[in-house]
Scaffold this motif. Structure first.
Motif, PDB file in Angstrom:
ATOM      1  N   GLN A 100       3.659   7.078   4.537  1.00 54.03           N
ATOM      2  CA  GLN A 100       3.665   7.627   5.873  1.00 54.03           C
ATOM      3  C   GLN A 100       4.988   7.253   6.822  1.00 54.03           C
ATOM      4  OE1 GLN A 100       1.013   9.775   7.268  1.00 54.03           O
ATOM      5  NE2 GLN A 100       0.606   9.571   4.874  1.00 54.03           N
ATOM      6  N   GLU A 153       0.135   4.457   0.337  1.00 53.08           N
ATOM      7  CA  GLU A 153       0.027   5.497   1.430  1.00 53.08           C
ATOM      8  C   GLU A 153       0.500   4.917   2.547  1.00 53.08           C
ATOM      9  OE1 GLU A 153      -1.258   8.120   1.446  1.00 53.08           O
ATOM     10  OE2 GLU A 153      -2.168   8.511  -0.146  1.00 53.08           O
ATOM     11  N   PHE A 154       0.661   3.561   2.909  1.00 49.99           N
ATOM     12  CA  PHE A 154       0.935   3.137   4.119  1.00 49.99           C
ATOM     13  C   PHE A 154       2.591   3.262   4.018  1.00 49.99           C
ATOM     14  CE2 PHE A 154       3.034  -0.318   6.402  1.00 49.99           C
ATOM     15  CZ  PHE A 154       2.690  -0.317   7.626  1.00 49.99           C
ATOM     16  N   LEU A 192       0.830  -1.220   0.114  1.00 45.77           N
ATOM     17  CA  LEU A 192       0.062   0.022  -0.087  1.00 45.77           C
ATOM     18  C   LEU A 192       0.820   1.299  -0.030  1.00 45.77           C
ATOM     19  CD1 LEU A 192      -2.849  -1.225   2.802  1.00 45.77           C
ATOM     20  CD2 LEU A 192      -2.857  -1.044   0.328  1.00 45.77           C
TER      21      LEU A 192
END
Lengths: 123, 872
Positions: B589, B585-586, B583
């Protein structure tokens, strides 16, 4: 048959992570980034559990909740939000919402809540 | 958005104010000095707690959104700024570089949080100017290669990076930004990729970028002009990071060093972001197409006589072996699996020894074709079966590879070339995906009896990714065939190819006639855990299309293909096609954590222990803590030496606390910690500090401190004790207790980990507290984390609130009577003695828990019977 779950959150990562974790538990999961597309989908298909963010642009979590309860009174609704201090909202929703989680949401707790609700529903 | 710009500005203003203010002698007032010291520690502790919280919430166990990350980082920034402000005053502005480091870290974190490339970023950077904080600016490939030259001083070709800022500028200049944004927003997989590629190729170069390219070409090529040739390669934001992107983007070789030629090649590389294969790979990694930003590497071509790849871990259970593939000519021969390359295996433990050599047929080679690029040609007959490396070169390549692996602290996949004068150049290095961290092979499967099925192929080829799987054979003879590959097929082909990434989500296995374990395709198959076998010689002949087969590729290198489906062999557990790390987005971050958590500054006695070497918030905390302790010690030294102190008393001076332990403990008495008239050297009997006495009681209990296990080397603080009277050198790394009658703040450093213990112990339970922090350690992160697990379990049993993350433990307890505080401190003293030698000893969580229970039941460090290596 697999239980199916709808997740609505305007941040993609929330839906993606939840989908990944819940699919590992054997659920069928669909994710939506806004209330509108979720409600459109709901008109065609019912879900056992709806997990929705409270604060979203356009149709927010409260409106999603109203619609779900209108269309499918048996569907379990779980509300998540970035803002923990919403006692009034929680109070208002208490009867209709299975659980209320402030973000970040511990995935283990979310899974437990879903399991409990589905067991209760199955009677 | 809990923390916005005004908030951040307020902190910067405070910092600036603190930095600009001349300290009006505050450091000469011991009480004020100690208050500052405590404030530094308090800020550090808050920051460490924020780091712990971020690590916990971004670790995969929580659903989080970017608002959380922003708020949590805001708290971290505020805490570290607070610590820095107090530190600056405490140390009398002795380390002005720290504020700049913090600003740089902040800039990178903001960039990741907002996904915006700062307009201040340059369009182009030459490698010598690429610094540690520019990974996002220059992309993974540029970043790693530049660091190898700049920090390890390895020979790399002259080169420059065209940054992600140039990418943004080009898109804006050609009105393509909106188109890409729309593409990202639509998340439409069936986009007109060809149209986008055409638009990029037809786009006009922004004049400022063209000027910069021309200037760079001149700087590199000098008078040689267009005769000077470059390799123009992709360097995407995440490339060579968690995922390799191996072979997914274009690399243009032999590009003449002119603005026009470089510009054209640059566009080709950028357009390859939208090739069907690359787009498919991006989708699998959770990117919305159009979101990834591309930097580009422009690297001088090496006139390669021999090229190849090194894996610093050979895999297939050979963790102590380095694997080298080599072929004549340029690199694509190996990385694109074009030829049957030479294989050299080198044992890397102790003195490197070549343990195996397999000379490939090398029928083809890739050569430069002037400005026309490259071409594949038949290898001259005399060279085909001839080794392309001599032993000396194999060993030198191994030495360089080990140096690189040590620097990046992880197994590496390295591309190299040897030029016509025999010079070795490193061309690329990226993390090597090994099977580490996955479940060990299921013994029921790996050891299972052979199924009663005909064997079609037996022990031919090299296992790239182990696994047991079944499916129908599908032959791929040309890229067009990829469109037809059915779901669940076993793909069989003559050569391996990075193009196959397009079908990786659908196929069950890949088997090829030629190819090496070090190719681009091999990297990707490992990333996606597809059972893969290469270099079988004749799989295309042995495995007929349409046949249903079972492939069994074991991690020990055994390979069998059975006719039919061997159901008893197939694992029940299906491969999950998506994992958390897929992922985007994971990952995004988490990327900001690389500016926050890693600890690079370990040993205060090393020259590297400077502000300039701080590369994370954790480093800043570590540096400030050590230097704050030193400032306090130095001040006490000054006072001890002053005439006034000699005449009028010894309060607040620095003492040596003589302990029957192999550590040095310095003591600053801030009131009533010692019996009156104590000298410069004091013994535990002279102590009056209630909490300090309680801790030492535990540390000095028989068996608490097993001397057999001292993992102390010449590099640790004992070395410091042998040095001369420079107060900084003496106190560097020493253990310091700042104590009064009812208070202690203890900074302990054993080998490479450091602890802080802070406690009030008065007759008023409300005022009492114990705060304990433990961090660092020289062993591998896993065993360090296990030690933390051990300590956390013990401390929780004592009633502490504990929080752990990786190698950090924070524990606190408050509001309890003095007698209980003393008892807990004594227990902690025992625990510290025990834990300090646990670095290398623990192998599993279960063992950590068992030892914790034994410790709670009264066993001591001595009972655990560590030997001198920390083994039991």
């Amino acid at each position: 048959m697999k239980n199916n779950i709808m997740i609505i959150d305007d941040e993609k990562i929330v839906g993606d992570m939840a989908k990944l974790s819940l699919e590992q538990e054997g659920y069928e999961v669909e994710t939506f980034l806004d209330g509108e597309s979720a409600l459109n989908r709901m008109e065609k298909k019912s879900f056992d559990v709806v997990i929705t963010d409270l604060k979203m642009k356009g149709i927010d979590g409260l409106e999603v909740l109203r619609n779900v309860k209108h269309l499918y009174p048996d569907t379990v609704v779980i509300m998540i939000t970035a803002f923990a201090n919403l006692d009034v909202a929680i109070e208002a929703m208490r009867d209709d919402v299975q659980d209320f989680f402030p973000k970040p949401v511990k995935i283990k707790e979310l899974k437990a809540s879903i399991k409990k609700a589905l067991e209760k529903k199955a009677g | 958005m809990a923390r916005k710009a005004p908030f951040r500005r307020a902190w910067r203003d405070r910092l600036r104010h603190a930095l600009g203010r001349a300290p009006a002698g505050a450091q000469h007032d011991p009480a004020a000095l100690f208050t500052r010291f405590q404030a530094v520690l308090a800020g550090n502790n808050r920051a460490l707690e924020a780091i712990t919280d971020l690590g916990e919430k971004l670790g995969g166990d929580y659903l989080f959104d970017v608002n959380y990350t922003k708020a949590a980082y805001g708290e971290l920034f505020a805490a570290i700024s607070d610590a820095l402000e107090n530190f600056t005053i405490l140390t009398n502005h002795a380390h002005p570089g720290l504020a700049e480091i913090l600003a740089r870290l902040d800039r990178q974190v903001q960039r990741i949080l907002t996904e915006e490339v700062p307009e201040s970023d340059p369009l182009l950077i030459f490698y010598p100017e690429i610094t540690w904080d520019l990974a996002e600016t220059v992309g993974g490939k540029n970043y790693h290669l530049a660091l190898l030259g700049n920090e390890l001083r390895l020979r790399t070709p002259p080169a420059f990076a065209v940054t992600t800022r140039a990418f943004d500028l080009f898109l804006a200049h050609n009105q393509l930004s909106e188109r890409l944004q729309a593409l990202a927003d639509s998340r439409n997989q069936k986009t007109d990729l060809a149209g986008l590629r055409e638009a990029i190729m037809a786009g006009a170069m922004p004049p400022e970028l063209e000027t910069e390219l021309a200037r760079a070409a001149r700087r590199l090529a000098g008078r040689r002009g267009a005769k000077y040739l470059l390799a123009v390669r992709s360097s995407g934001e995440e490339e060579d990071g968690d995922f390799s992107f191996a072979g997914q983007f274009e690399s243009i070789l032999n590009v003449p060093a002119t603005a026009a030629a470089i510009g054209a090649a640059w566009k080709q590389v950028v357009a390859s972001l939208f090739s069907p294969g690359a787009a498919s790979y991006q989708l699998q990694l959770g990117y919305d197409p159009g979101r990834l930003k591309m930097a580009v590497a422009c690297v001088a071509m090496v006139k390669a006589r021999v090229s190849g790849v090194i894996y610093t871990v050979a895999g297939s259970g050979q963790d102590d072996v380095v694997l080298i593939n080599a072929a004549w000519g340029l690199g694509p021969a190996v990385v694109d699996g074009i030829t049957d390359a030479d294989l050299y295996l080198v044992k890397k433990d102790g003195v490197a020894i070549i343990s195996e050599t397999r000379i490939g047929r090398k029928e083809l080679m890739v050569v430069g074709d002037g400005a026309a690029g490259i071409r594949t040609v038949p290898t001259p007959t005399a060279d085909r079966g001839r080794p392309c490396l001599v032993d000396k070169q194999v060993l030198e390549l191994t030495r360089l590879a080990m140096k690189i692996e040590k620097h990046f602290r992880s197994p590496q996949d390295i591309e190299w070339a040897i030029d016509d004068r025999g010079k070795i150049f490193i061309l690329q290095s990226r993390a090597l995906k090994v099977d580490e961290g996955e479940k060990p092979p299921d013994p029921e499967n790996e050891g299972a009896n052979d199924p009663d099925l005909p064997v079609l192929m037996d022990n031919q080829g090299v296992v790239v990714r182990h696994g047991i799987t079944a499916g129908r054979i599908f032959h791929v003879r040309s890229p067009e065939d990829l469109e037809q590959v059915p779901r669940g097929a076993v793909l069989v082909a003559r050569h391996d190819s990075p193009q196959y990434v397009r079908v990786i989500p659908f196929v069950n296995a890949i088997i090829t006639d030629t190819g090496v374990a070090t190719s681009h395709m091999a990297s990707i198959c490992r990333e996606f855990a597809i059972p893969t076998v290469v270099n079988t010689g004749n799989a295309t002949r042995l495995l007929p299309a349409g046949r249903e087969v079972t492939l069994r590729a074991d991690s020990d290198g055994t390979i069998t293909v059975y006719a039919g489906v061997a159901r008893e062999l197939l694992r029940e557990e299906r491969r999950s096609s998506v994992k958390l790390r897929h992922l985007y987005e994971f990952r995004r971050q988490k990327y900001l954590m690389r500016y926050i958590t890693p600890l690079h500054l370990v040993n205060p006695l090393e020259e590297e222990f400077t502000p300039a070497k701080c590369r994370s918030v954790h480093d800043l905390i570590r540096f400030m803590h050590e230097m704050a302790v030193q400032a306090l010690v130095a001040d006490a030294n000054r006072q001890a030496g002053s005439l006034a102190r000699r005449l009028f008393g010894r309060a607040n001076t620095l003492r040596d606390l003589a302990l029957p332990l192999p550590i040095r403990m310095l003591l600053i008495d801030i009131g009533g910690a010692l019996v009156p008239d104590s000298g410069r050297k004091v013994t535990p009997e002279q102590l009056r500090s209630r909490p300090l006495r309680a801790i030492l009681r535990g540390m000095l209990e028989p068996g608490s401190w097993s001397n057999e296990t001292m993992p102390l080397t010449g590099r640790n603080f004992l070395a410091g004790m042998t040095r001369t009277a420079d107060p900084g050198a003496i106190s560097a790394g020493a253990n310091l207790a700042v104590a009064s009658a009812d208070y202690v703040n203890l900074s302990l450093r054993f080998g490479y980990h450091f602890d802080v213990l802070d406690s009030y112990c008065t007759d008023q339970p409300r005022n009492n507290h114990i705060f304990f922090r433990f961090v660092g350690g020289a062993a591998a992160l896993t065993s360090r984390s296990l030690r933390i697990h051990f300590m956390a379990r013990v401390m929780s049993a004592y009633g502490f609130m504990t929080r752990t993350r990786g190698d950090l433990l924070v524990a606190r307890i408050s509001n309890l009577p003095a007698a209980e505080v003393e008892q807990l401190l004594t227990n902690l003293g025992r625990l510290i003695g025990c834990a300090r030698q646990m670095d290398a000893a623990l192998v599993s969580e279960a063992e950590a828990e068992r030892l914790a229970d034994e410790f709670l039941a009264g066993k001591t460090a001595g009972d655990f019977l560590f030997d001198k290596h920390g083994n039991r």
